[in-house]
Write a protein that holds these residues in place. Sequence first.
Motif, PDB file in Angstrom:
ATOM      1  N   CYS A  43       7.208  78.963   7.621  1.00 10.70           N
ATOM      2  CA  CYS A  43       7.993  77.993   6.735  1.00 10.70           C
ATOM      3  C   CYS A  43       9.420  77.735   6.937  1.00 10.70           C
ATOM      4  O   CYS A  43       9.977  76.647   6.722  1.00 10.70           O
ATOM      5  CB  CYS A  43       7.583  78.634   5.384  1.00 10.70           C
ATOM      6  SG  CYS A  43       5.929  78.615   4.823  1.00 10.70           S
ATOM      7  N   VAL A  44      10.127  79.031   7.415  1.00 13.92           N
ATOM      8  CA  VAL A  44      11.742  78.765   7.366  1.00 13.92           C
ATOM      9  C   VAL A  44      11.740  78.076   8.828  1.00 13.92           C
ATOM     10  O   VAL A  44      12.907  77.295   8.909  1.00 13.92           O
ATOM     11  CB  VAL A  44      12.138  80.417   7.570  1.00 13.92           C
ATOM     12  CG1 VAL A  44      13.743  80.165   7.619  1.00 13.92           C
ATOM     13  CG2 VAL A  44      11.716  80.941   6.063  1.00 13.92           C
ATOM     14  N   VAL A  45      11.110  78.429   9.777  1.00 12.35           N
ATOM     15  CA  VAL A  45      11.336  77.711  10.926  1.00 12.35           C
ATOM     16  C   VAL A  45      11.084  75.989  10.857  1.00 12.35           C
ATOM     17  O   VAL A  45      11.896  75.029  11.353  1.00 12.35           O
ATOM     18  CB  VAL A  45      10.310  77.825  12.183  1.00 12.35           C
ATOM     19  CG1 VAL A  45      10.297  77.063  13.232  1.00 12.35           C
ATOM     20  CG2 VAL A  45      10.749  79.500  12.662  1.00 12.35           C
ATOM     21  N   LEU A  46      10.114  75.709  10.207  1.00 10.71           N
ATOM     22  CA  LEU A  46       9.730  74.132   9.902  1.00 10.71           C
ATOM     23  C   LEU A  46      11.011  73.634   9.147  1.00 10.71           C
ATOM     24  O   LEU A  46      11.469  72.540   9.214  1.00 10.71           O
ATOM     25  CB  LEU A  46       8.406  73.871   9.095  1.00 10.71           C
ATOM     26  CG  LEU A  46       7.384  74.284   9.977  1.00 10.71           C
ATOM     27  CD1 LEU A  46       6.028  74.100   8.996  1.00 10.71           C
ATOM     28  CD2 LEU A  46       7.097  73.332  10.976  1.00 10.71           C
ATOM     29  N   ALA A  47      11.425  74.401   8.035  1.00 11.63           N
ATOM     30  CA  ALA A  47      12.583  73.943   7.405  1.00 11.63           C
ATOM     31  C   ALA A  47      13.817  73.855   8.340  1.00 11.63           C
ATOM     32  O   ALA A  47      14.717  72.807   8.048  1.00 11.63           O
ATOM     33  CB  ALA A  47      13.014  74.969   6.324  1.00 11.63           C
ATOM     34  N   GLY A  49      10.788  86.843   7.011  1.00 13.25           N
ATOM     35  CA  GLY A  49       9.330  86.756   6.882  1.00 13.25           C
ATOM     36  C   GLY A  49       8.436  88.021   6.996  1.00 13.25           C
ATOM     37  O   GLY A  49       7.879  88.616   6.356  1.00 13.25           O
ATOM     38  N   PHE A  50       9.418  88.782   7.633  1.00 11.77           N
ATOM     39  CA  PHE A  50       9.113  90.455   7.599  1.00 11.77           C
ATOM     40  C   PHE A  50       9.124  91.187   6.373  1.00 11.77           C
ATOM     41  O   PHE A  50       8.615  91.843   5.765  1.00 11.77           O
ATOM     42  CB  PHE A  50      10.148  91.059   8.681  1.00 11.77           C
ATOM     43  CG  PHE A  50       9.629  92.524   8.802  1.00 11.77           C
ATOM     44  CD1 PHE A  50       8.684  93.043   9.626  1.00 11.77           C
ATOM     45  CD2 PHE A  50      10.556  93.460   8.407  1.00 11.77           C
ATOM     46  CE1 PHE A  50       8.295  94.398   9.659  1.00 11.77           C
ATOM     47  CE2 PHE A  50      10.427  94.898   8.275  1.00 11.77           C
ATOM     48  CZ  PHE A  50       9.289  95.287   8.855  1.00 11.77           C
ATOM     49  N   GLY A  51      10.323  90.378   5.754  1.00 10.70           N
ATOM     50  CA  GLY A  51      10.662  91.260   4.348  1.00 10.70           C
ATOM     51  C   GLY A  51       9.606  90.722   3.371  1.00 10.70           C
ATOM     52  O   GLY A  51       9.112  91.669   2.682  1.00 10.70           O
ATOM     53  N   ASN A  52       9.265  89.562   3.393  1.00 12.22           N
ATOM     54  CA  ASN A  52       8.087  89.502   2.501  1.00 12.22           C
ATOM     55  C   ASN A  52       6.995  89.952   2.743  1.00 12.22           C
ATOM     56  O   ASN A  52       5.976  90.530   1.696  1.00 12.22           O
ATOM     57  CB  ASN A  52       7.852  87.563   2.828  1.00 12.22           C
ATOM     58  CG  ASN A  52       6.528  87.337   2.178  1.00 12.22           C
ATOM     59  OD1 ASN A  52       6.363  87.252   0.920  1.00 12.22           O
ATOM     60  ND2 ASN A  52       5.476  87.243   2.815  1.00 12.22           N
ATOM     61  N   VAL A  84       5.748  83.340  -3.187  1.00 17.19           N
ATOM     62  CA  VAL A  84       5.311  81.923  -2.497  1.00 17.19           C
ATOM     63  C   VAL A  84       6.263  80.853  -2.959  1.00 17.19           C
ATOM     64  O   VAL A  84       6.635  79.740  -2.230  1.00 17.19           O
ATOM     65  CB  VAL A  84       3.855  81.865  -3.204  1.00 17.19           C
ATOM     66  CG1 VAL A  84       3.552  80.377  -3.021  1.00 17.19           C
ATOM     67  CG2 VAL A  84       2.884  82.638  -2.461  1.00 17.19           C
ATOM     68  N   ALA A  85       6.930  81.038  -4.070  1.00 13.08           N
ATOM     69  CA  ALA A  85       7.928  79.916  -4.667  1.00 13.08           C
ATOM     70  C   ALA A  85       9.120  80.039  -3.615  1.00 13.08           C
ATOM     71  O   ALA A  85       9.722  79.048  -3.570  1.00 13.08           O
ATOM     72  CB  ALA A  85       8.249  80.117  -6.010  1.00 13.08           C
ATOM     73  N   PHE A  86       9.440  80.869  -3.245  1.00 16.12           N
ATOM     74  CA  PHE A  86      10.707  81.065  -2.643  1.00 16.12           C
ATOM     75  C   PHE A  86      10.386  80.914  -1.110  1.00 16.12           C
ATOM     76  O   PHE A  86      11.325  80.075  -0.455  1.00 16.12           O
ATOM     77  CB  PHE A  86      11.129  82.712  -2.534  1.00 16.12           C
ATOM     78  CG  PHE A  86      12.586  82.948  -1.790  1.00 16.12           C
ATOM     79  CD1 PHE A  86      13.710  82.329  -2.474  1.00 16.12           C
ATOM     80  CD2 PHE A  86      12.449  83.372  -0.623  1.00 16.12           C
ATOM     81  CE1 PHE A  86      14.958  82.680  -1.864  1.00 16.12           C
ATOM     82  CE2 PHE A  86      13.850  83.630  -0.020  1.00 16.12           C
ATOM     83  CZ  PHE A  86      14.668  83.141  -0.638  1.00 16.12           C
ATOM     84  N   PRO A 102      11.608  76.149   0.959  1.00 19.34           N
ATOM     85  CA  PRO A 102      11.684  75.332   2.442  1.00 19.34           C
ATOM     86  C   PRO A 102      11.058  73.959   2.358  1.00 19.34           C
ATOM     87  O   PRO A 102      11.744  73.173   3.019  1.00 19.34           O
ATOM     88  CB  PRO A 102      10.813  76.319   3.252  1.00 19.34           C
ATOM     89  CG  PRO A 102      10.893  77.490   2.742  1.00 19.34           C
ATOM     90  CD  PRO A 102      10.806  77.412   1.272  1.00 19.34           C
ATOM     91  N   LEU A 103       9.777  74.046   1.415  1.00 14.43           N
ATOM     92  CA  LEU A 103       9.291  72.534   1.312  1.00 14.43           C
ATOM     93  C   LEU A 103      10.312  71.471   0.772  1.00 14.43           C
ATOM     94  O   LEU A 103      10.413  70.396   1.051  1.00 14.43           O
ATOM     95  CB  LEU A 103       7.918  72.540   0.634  1.00 14.43           C
ATOM     96  CG  LEU A 103       7.225  71.300   0.422  1.00 14.43           C
ATOM     97  CD1 LEU A 103       6.877  70.682   1.538  1.00 14.43           C
ATOM     98  CD2 LEU A 103       5.933  71.253  -0.337  1.00 14.43           C
TER      99      LEU A 103
END
Length: 318
Positions: A116-120, A156-159, A207-209, A214-215
């Motif tokens: 998600c973050v990489v796509l952002a 991502g690891f923290g999530n 999920v919101a975060f 990112p979306l």
Amino acid sequence: MKSDNQSFSGDPPPAFILLGVSDRPWLELPLFVVLLLSYVLAMLGNVAIILASRLDPQLHSPMYVFLSHLSFLDLCYTTTTVPQMLVNMGSSKKTISYGGCTVQYAVFHWLGCTECVVLAAMALDRYVAICEPLRYAVLMHRALCQQLVALAWLSGFGNSLVQVVLTVQLPFCGRQVLNNFFCEVPAMIKLSCADTTVNDATMAVLVAFFVLVPLVLILLSYGFIARTVLRIQSSKGQRKAFGTCSSHLMVVSLFYLPAIYMYLQPPSSYSQEQGKFISLFYSMITPTLNPFIYTLRNRDVKGALRRLLARIWSLCGW
């Protein structure tokens, strides 16, 4: 008498049974073939993009740094789930150990949030390239790219860590039949026999975060890009600008649409029958299609792959 899916023990089961399509045995062989072919294509396509991005000097710009990480994520994504699915479909014993299940959903959610973050970050790169072309080299410098990639993997690891800590505490009361192809957090929450309010609320916040934020950033980036492109006088220039973004937009759509369906509803109320096929789509089909989307719609990647193949053929003496 206790059923196979229920007992009064609070201890975690030694293993889980993954139903997959065992209730539709006629689907197992076709699905096995599709998964095997998709896995091979995903491995070949993503490895090719990683090698081309690393070895070809023309693909050392920030865009292709992010693309190589996206391909590596897709490689790991499929390898986390597909081999286990293939083994289960090829045998009558469709089980996964409790520890294996925990590792699987931990890694799966780690990779998903990282993507998600990489796509952002890729959307940010496209925004700077099109809206601030004269400052692109200054703004999107190598150190910033490395920081964005590190942020993606660490967040991502923290999530995943939070999800795992909460999920391993859930009791299952002897329940061990997962109506899914692999282990993931919503299915584990659904299986639990305890009150899952805390798990549901935590997942909604995360999920919101990690999905919605990112979306929103991606949509804002492309809103500014569209405004800039529409100001370009040349139709050729407009097509070229939109062409550099179309591949990324297709990948974002393939990744986010099923993820939004899966994770923006309470895990305790989602349909496992529908959810398991949607999970199969974004864990297998999307990583398989991504390298072909970028290859077919990107002239630089196609050229780099041709040069990579030529180098391999020359080394093999063909």
